[in-house]
Design a protein around this motif. Structure first.
Motif, PDB file in Angstrom:
ATOM      1  N   VAL A  75       0.859  -1.178   0.000  1.00 45.20           N
ATOM      2  CA  VAL A  75       0.000   0.000   0.000  1.00 45.20           C
ATOM      3  C   VAL A  75       0.897   1.231   0.000  1.00 45.20           C
ATOM      4  O   VAL A  75       1.744   1.404   0.890  1.00 45.20           O
ATOM      5  CB  VAL A  75      -0.946   0.034   1.217  1.00 45.20           C
ATOM      6  N   GLU A  76       0.731   2.076  -1.012  1.00 43.93           N
ATOM      7  CA  GLU A  76       1.570   3.262  -1.184  1.00 43.93           C
ATOM      8  C   GLU A  76       0.737   4.356  -1.823  1.00 43.93           C
ATOM      9  O   GLU A  76      -0.060   4.090  -2.728  1.00 43.93           O
ATOM     10  CB  GLU A  76       2.787   2.910  -2.055  1.00 43.93           C
ATOM     11  N   GLY A  77       0.915   5.592  -1.362  1.00 46.57           N
ATOM     12  CA  GLY A  77       0.143   6.714  -1.878  1.00 46.57           C
ATOM     13  C   GLY A  77       0.719   7.376  -3.113  1.00 46.57           C
ATOM     14  O   GLY A  77      -0.006   8.014  -3.878  1.00 46.57           O
ATOM     15  N   ASP A  78       2.009   7.236  -3.373  1.00 46.34           N
ATOM     16  CA  ASP A  78       2.666   7.914  -4.481  1.00 46.34           C
ATOM     17  C   ASP A  78       2.629   7.044  -5.745  1.00 46.34           C
ATOM     18  O   ASP A  78       3.088   5.891  -5.721  1.00 46.34           O
ATOM     19  CB  ASP A  78       4.122   8.222  -4.096  1.00 46.34           C
ATOM     20  N   GLY A  79       2.110   7.599  -6.833  1.00 46.23           N
ATOM     21  CA  GLY A  79       1.972   6.846  -8.079  1.00 46.23           C
ATOM     22  C   GLY A  79       3.294   6.369  -8.655  1.00 46.23           C
ATOM     23  O   GLY A  79       3.403   5.235  -9.132  1.00 46.23           O
ATOM     24  N   PRO A 106      -4.667   6.129   6.771  1.00 35.04           N
ATOM     25  CA  PRO A 106      -5.208   4.796   6.965  1.00 35.04           C
ATOM     26  C   PRO A 106      -6.381   4.436   6.056  1.00 35.04           C
ATOM     27  O   PRO A 106      -6.780   3.282   6.001  1.00 35.04           O
ATOM     28  CB  PRO A 106      -5.645   4.790   8.432  1.00 35.04           C
ATOM     29  N   GLY A 107      -6.924   5.393   5.311  1.00 32.58           N
ATOM     30  CA  GLY A 107      -8.100   5.138   4.482  1.00 32.58           C
ATOM     31  C   GLY A 107      -7.936   4.002   3.486  1.00 32.58           C
ATOM     32  O   GLY A 107      -8.884   3.264   3.222  1.00 32.58           O
ATOM     33  N   ALA A 108      -6.739   3.833   2.948  1.00 30.49           N
ATOM     34  CA  ALA A 108      -6.495   2.801   1.944  1.00 30.49           C
ATOM     35  C   ALA A 108      -6.661   1.384   2.488  1.00 30.49           C
ATOM     36  O   ALA A 108      -6.822   0.438   1.717  1.00 30.49           O
ATOM     37  CB  ALA A 108      -5.099   2.965   1.347  1.00 30.49           C
ATOM     38  N   LEU A 109      -6.663   1.230   3.805  1.00 28.24           N
ATOM     39  CA  LEU A 109      -6.881  -0.107   4.377  1.00 28.24           C
ATOM     40  C   LEU A 109      -8.241  -0.682   3.974  1.00 28.24           C
ATOM     41  O   LEU A 109      -8.413  -1.896   3.927  1.00 28.24           O
ATOM     42  CB  LEU A 109      -6.752  -0.077   5.900  1.00 28.24           C
ATOM     43  N   SER A 111      -9.372  -0.819   1.123  1.00 30.50           N
ATOM     44  CA  SER A 111      -9.194  -1.499  -0.167  1.00 30.50           C
ATOM     45  C   SER A 111      -8.447  -2.815  -0.036  1.00 30.50           C
ATOM     46  O   SER A 111      -8.173  -3.477  -1.035  1.00 30.50           O
ATOM     47  CB  SER A 111      -8.410  -0.594  -1.129  1.00 30.50           C
ATOM     48  N   VAL A 112      -8.100  -3.176   1.177  1.00 30.45           N
ATOM     49  CA  VAL A 112      -7.310  -4.385   1.421  1.00 30.45           C
ATOM     50  C   VAL A 112      -8.191  -5.398   2.144  1.00 30.45           C
ATOM     51  O   VAL A 112      -8.841  -5.067   3.132  1.00 30.45           O
ATOM     52  CB  VAL A 112      -6.068  -4.044   2.279  1.00 30.45           C
TER      53      VAL A 112
END
Length: 186
Positions: A75-79, A106-109, A111-112
């Protein structure tokens, strides 16, 4: 993407260069600290389901796959960093075992899916989301699993964040790692 001197330190992909994105300020986990982490966790990595948060170059998750992990989710925020991780995954032949999720924690969690045996967390040392992310991890950790939280050595991480318990803390120069497991009775 720039090739780097950063390499996988152990396992079947040992010595493989890890792609680093250009123009992105990252602080990859040093080879010394990665080796120390994997010496501490030992065989826990074998056949493990691994989550690499604030993945950056993906060095910790890639290292886990090289050393026998069954699966890794990055999980990483940078494209640009996500593209670099995908390049290294492809060169290492880990495509069937790896997934990259782009998003801010933590929002991307959200999607996991599922639980993990090993969770690596290596946020920027000045991150304002690290502790909030840490408090979400007890719901993501398998019984007997481990959260490895890399942080600045001058920072004292919480002892008992939401269902986790700090088992041990080790310092390596400017870097420290906190090892968390589920609190007893969970």
């Amino acid at each position: 993407m720039a090739q780097s001197r950063l390499r996988i330190t152990g396992g079947r992909a040992r010595g493989l260069p890890i792609t680093e994105p250009r123009g992105t300020r990252l602080r990859p986990t040093s080879g010394l600290v990665r080796e120390a982490i994997f010496n501490i966790i030992g065989d826990l990595v074998v056949d493990a389901r691994v989550l690499d948060l604030y993945a950056g170059t993906g060095a910790l998750g890639l290292e886990a796959l090289s050393r026998g992990a069954r699966e890794a989710v990055f999980v990483e925020g940078d494209g640009a960093a996500c593209q670099a991780i995908l390049q290294t995954i492809g060169r290492a032949g880990f495509g069937a075992q790896a997934k990259v999720v782009r998003g801010r924690l933590p929002g991307a969690l959200a999607s996991v899916e599922g639980k993990f045996d090993l969770i690596f967390m290596d946020p920027p040392y000045d991150s304002d989301t690290a502790e909030e992310t840490l408090t979400e991890l007890s719901e993501r950790l398998e019984q007997g699993g481990l959260v490895v939280y890399e942080h600045g050595s001058r920072y004292n991480p919480p002892d008992r964040p939401a269902g986790l318990a700090l088992q041990e803390r080790r310092v390596y120069g400017d870097t420290a790692i906190g090892l968390y497991s589920l609190q007893e009775g969970r």
